[in-house]
Design an enzyme around this catalytic site. Structure first.
Site, mmCIF file in Angstrom:
data_model
loop_
_atom_site.group_PDB
_atom_site.id
_atom_site.type_symbol
_atom_site.label_atom_id
_atom_site.label_comp_id
_atom_site.label_asym_id
_atom_site.label_seq_id
_atom_site.Cartn_x
_atom_site.Cartn_y
_atom_site.Cartn_z
ATOM 1 C CD GLU A 297 -62.045 18.935 -2.829
ATOM 2 O OE1 GLU A 297 -60.970 18.652 -2.418
ATOM 3 O OE2 GLU A 297 -62.182 20.434 -3.236
ATOM 4 C CG ASP A 376 -54.853 18.781 -3.989
ATOM 5 O OD1 ASP A 376 -54.731 19.821 -4.679
ATOM 6 O OD2 ASP A 376 -55.726 18.880 -2.856
ATOM 7 C CD GLU A 404 -54.142 23.247 -0.710
ATOM 8 O OE1 GLU A 404 -55.067 22.450 -0.152
ATOM 9 O OE2 GLU A 404 -54.434 23.817 -1.943
#
Length: 836
Positions: A297, A376, A404
């Site tokens: 990332e 993820d 999240e």
């Protein structure tokens, strides 16, 4: 008189508010009938240093027994002539009292607890183990489990860490409970009281390490002032046996240290890391080690210099090895600019592609930290195939307590059942039993280290995670990291007793809500293995399935007008199925043997593909989203049945969030169903999608000071359109004639609550005010807010029992504030028992 006194006492107890700061360590008094349980008269703590976990154990025993039984025990250096609670290490006990038969059974951090004899014995293999045994003993007492017991308890794996994604400015990435307890304004905080309280909570669930800063690290953590601050944090946590760790930024030698390189094979770089590591260990001699995110990332890493990930990890491993430290090296390495036009490209392949050829090349104090699934932290993923690939390398599983992708603590989602499925999954390496839990413990491949890490992200909010019920996930993580064999429902019910007491209805209701919560969230967010259909480009909170595809992030669904799902077969797709051992690969390669709940993870199919249930994929989507949202509605009624049984502060806190979840689940339901209905053109057999007979669309009302606004993404507004005030200083009015039959209704208003303003609203009927509210969810909920009208900001407020006559005038007045233009989507008049 006695009855009156007991009634008053009960009333006082129920009225006493609790803010959640004590979590499961409330040590509330037992019911009166059991308050006379025989306990020893004194505490013997076989350790004198006030910074030692054994000393802490003695203090905790005093606190716990005083709270539970109302008794203060004496503290003696030797056993009382009657009875004592003896706590200490095996070695200390042997020195004081002679041999101990169970000593050889204890492993590092393990403990022996016995209440069968005259004395209560709490003996640890080390001081940390003695403290764990103390918390285990007090937990039994606090749960009214008073029968004699004697047992040895050893950890499943040596590494039981939490990761906090705190930034030095005090913000927290994916944190939903306020600012950092560790950092403020670029530096470690001065007051570490809250840090010590958190370490106490972690010790009580047998967590032994904490990485305090974001994996997207800031190199200035390594300056002299912050190194001194790290020492202050470590000092606060040491009495609880919780070791401090930190995340590192790979290019720190260049960006912070002034070198012209951060090449891990550059001797100057190697020496720089050795020097900074020595400085840290001088102040924190028992630091657990480092956590490193590299070449993912956009983060720097060894691949920049054509070095391997093992080269990078081993550089840090050498620096900490002399100090007894370890390196947790994240396997979350992937290119976030992959080409969606390439049918065989697949982010899910990245971990194995990057790491498989490095097996056996990592130093023995390196642990590769692997997210539980290949993408993820989605609502459902198969286990990462990397668990079965690395046979010579120590591994740890990375879980996520902070929700999240799963409602960000504004939705109830009890995660232990999800984790249980992953832990128990048998990867059949070499066609032998190879459960994930046995791989990470090193039992399967006989490696030196292993264990678990969970991203938690506590904040300054007194509830720690922003929601009292979310704390069940932190509690469950610790208990399952220690022993993955425990059952999620058993762990949950221990937590309920410790957190809310012994009322049978409270136990039944919270158990029912929690155990239904993960399936419900999966149903109204993303199912059949399609991933959580949230907005991956923005806040990861509300619905936006369109955001998944046609970008470089690789969380694709490959949805088009006729079909959906990732083809991860070897025969026709990305080959991801082939990364698993043969027995598992064969299951996923074949569409007939792939379970329905992972169908769209491994196969690209038409919307009309029949499932094993007999439904088509698209009809399953429609039905599941309605079922999941309906379950979320039921949570409100279940929780409200507990009014008067839980203190008012926690009751109201949770009630507000359950009502919010119920409304937001409808946003999810409608957005996802509308998106796929629009994309596929296939109607809902039950004729629910696009059919909302109880709604008045705001844009169809008579507007003054309001105007219609096309919402983006379109599917996050009923009829694709909402209304906003014509300017940020104009009061808007929307009116409509009520055509529904006279009667009593629940009046629900769907609106958008943006950050950057706190608009005010008033709803009335025939100028009789029904309710007022403020768009201030940013002050009440911790989820990532939005500045747009979208699936993140969409929400609902409901006014119960409103009497209406046909022909009455409905009026909503919106007063904008800041950038929030008092947006409204629709109003519903709902007959009793109906949810639109």
């Amino acid at each position: 008189m006695t009855r009156c006194f007991l009634f008053l006492l009960l009333t006082v107890r129920l009225a006493t508010a609790e803010d959640g700061a004590n979590a499961w360590l409330r040590y509330a008094p037992l019911p009166q009938a059991n308050n006379n349980h025989s306990i020893p008269l004194s505490i013997v703590a076989l350790g004198n240093s006030k910074s030692s976990p054994v000393y802490t154990a003695g203090q905790e025993l005093q606190k716990g027994i005083k709270g539970i039984f109302g008794k203060k025990l004496s503290t003696n250096g030797t056993k009382d002539t009657s009875s004592s609670i003896v706590v200490g290490t095996i070695d200390a006990y042997k020195k004081a009292y002679g041999d101990f038969d169970e000593a050889d059974e204890l492993e590092e951090d393990g403990f022996f607890l016995s209440t069968e004899g005259r004395d209560v014995l709490i003996l640890g293999q080390n001081q940390r183990g003695a403290l764990y045994g103390t918390f285990a003993y007090l937990s039994r007492l606090a749960q009214n489990k008073l029968s004699p017991i004697s047992y040895v308890s050893n950890p499943h794996a040596p590494i039981r860490w939490v990761n906090e994604w705190d930034n030095l400015d005090g913000s927290i990435e994916r944190g939903y409970a306020g600012p950092s307890i560790f950092f403020r304004d670029g530096f470690v905080v001065d007051n570490v009281t809250r840090v010590a309280e958190y370490a106490r909570l972690l010790a009580s669930i047998r967590v032994n390490g904490i990485v305090i800063n974001n994996v997207n690290a800031n190199a200035t953590l390594l300056n002299a002032r912050n190194i001194e601050g790290l020492g202050r944090l470590a000092d606060a946590m040491r009495p609880f046996g919780v070791q401090l760790g930190i995340s590192l930024r790979f290019d720190s030698p260049q960006t912070f240290g002034g070198l012209n390189s951060y090449d891990p094979l550059d001797l100057k770089v190697d020496a720089w890391w050795a020097n900074i590591t020595n400085q840290i260990y001088k102040r924190v001699p028992d630091m657990a080690g480092y956590l490193v995110k590299a070449n993912s990332e956009g983060q720097p890493g060894p691949l920049t210099y054509n070095r391997t990930l093992a080269d990078g990890a081993n550089m840090f491993a050498k620096a900490v090895k002399a100090h007894g430290g370890i390196v947790m090296f994240r396997a979350f390495v992937y290119d976030n600019h992959i080409n969606p036009g390439n049918w065989t490209a697949d982010r899910a392949n990245a971990a194995v592609d990057f790491f498989q050829h490095l097996d056996g090349k990592f130093d023995d104090n390196v642990v590769v930290q692997i997210k539980y699934g290949p993408i993820d932290f989605q609502v459902r993923e198969p286990p990462s195939p990397l668990f079965s690939t690395l046979r010579k390398t120590s591994t740890a599983i990375e879980l996520q307590v902070t929700q999240e992708y799963l409602g960000q603590q504004s939705h109830l989602v009890y995660l232990a059942p999800l984790w249980k499925e992953i832990f128990e999954y048998d990867l059949r390496v070499d066609d032998r039993p190879s459960k994930v839990k046995d791989i990470i413990s090193s039992a399967r491949f006989n490696r030196p280290l292993g264990g678990s890490a969970a991203v938690v992200n506590v904040g300054t909010n007194m509830t720690w995670l922003g929601n009292h019920l979310a704390m069940s996930n932190l509690y469950a993580y610790g208990m399952m990291a220690w022993d993955p064999a425990v059952l999620p429902e058993d762990v949950l019910q221990d937590w309920i007793r410790l957190t809310f007491g012994f009322d049978r209805q409270v136990m039944n209701v919270i158990t029912e809500m929690s155990m239904k919560s993960w399936p419900a969230y999966e149903n109204y967010s993303g199912n059949l293995g399609i991933q959580t259909l949230t907005d991956i480009l923005y806040t990861h909170f509300g619905p936006n399935p369109a955001s998944q595809d046609n970008n470089g992030w690789g969380q694709w669904t490959r949805a088009d007008s006729t079909s959906i799902g990732m083809d991860r077969t070897v025969k026709n797709g990305t080959g991801n199925a082939g990364q698993y051992p043969p027995a598992i690969a064969k299951t996923y390669e074949n569409i007939e043997s792939t379970p329905d709940n992972l169908l769209l993870w491994f196969h690209h199919v038409p919307y009309t593909q029949l499932l094993k249930s007999g439904k088509t994929v698209i009809q399953h989507f429609y039905d599941a989203h309605y079922e999941g949202a309906a379950t979320a509605q039921s949570f409100v009624m279940l929780w409200q049945s507990l009014k008067g049984k839980i203190d008012s502060e926690r009751y109201e806190h949770i009630n507000f969030r359950q009502m919010y979840q119920a409304g937001h689940a409808l946003v999810w339901r409608d957005a996802i169903n509308e998106f796929y209905h629009n994309l596929s053109g296939i109607p809902d057999q039950a004729k629910r999608v696009r059919n909302h007979p109880y709604r008045i669309e705001a844009e169809k009302m008579a507007l003054s000071g309001y105007k219609a606004y096309a919402v983006s993404p379109f599917h996050t507004a009923s009829g694709y359109t909402a209304i906003v005030t014509t300017s940020n200083s104009t009061i808007g009015t929307a009116t409509a004639n009520i055509t529904y039959a006279s009667g009593t209704y629940d009046l629900a208003v769907n609106y958008y609550d943006l950050i950057g303003g706190r608009a005010n609203y008033e709803v009335s009927i025939n100028n009789r005010t029904i309710g007022t509210w403020t768009g201030d969810l940013e002050d009440q909920l911790g989820h990532a807010p939005s500045i747009y009208l979208d699936g993140h900001s969409a929400t609902r407020i409901t006014f119960k029992g409103v009497k209406v006559n046909t022909g009455d005038i409905l009026k909503i007045v919106g007063r904008p504030d800041g950038i929030e233009p008092a947006p409204i989507d629709y109003v519903s008049f709902l007959p009793p028992g109906i949810v639109d």
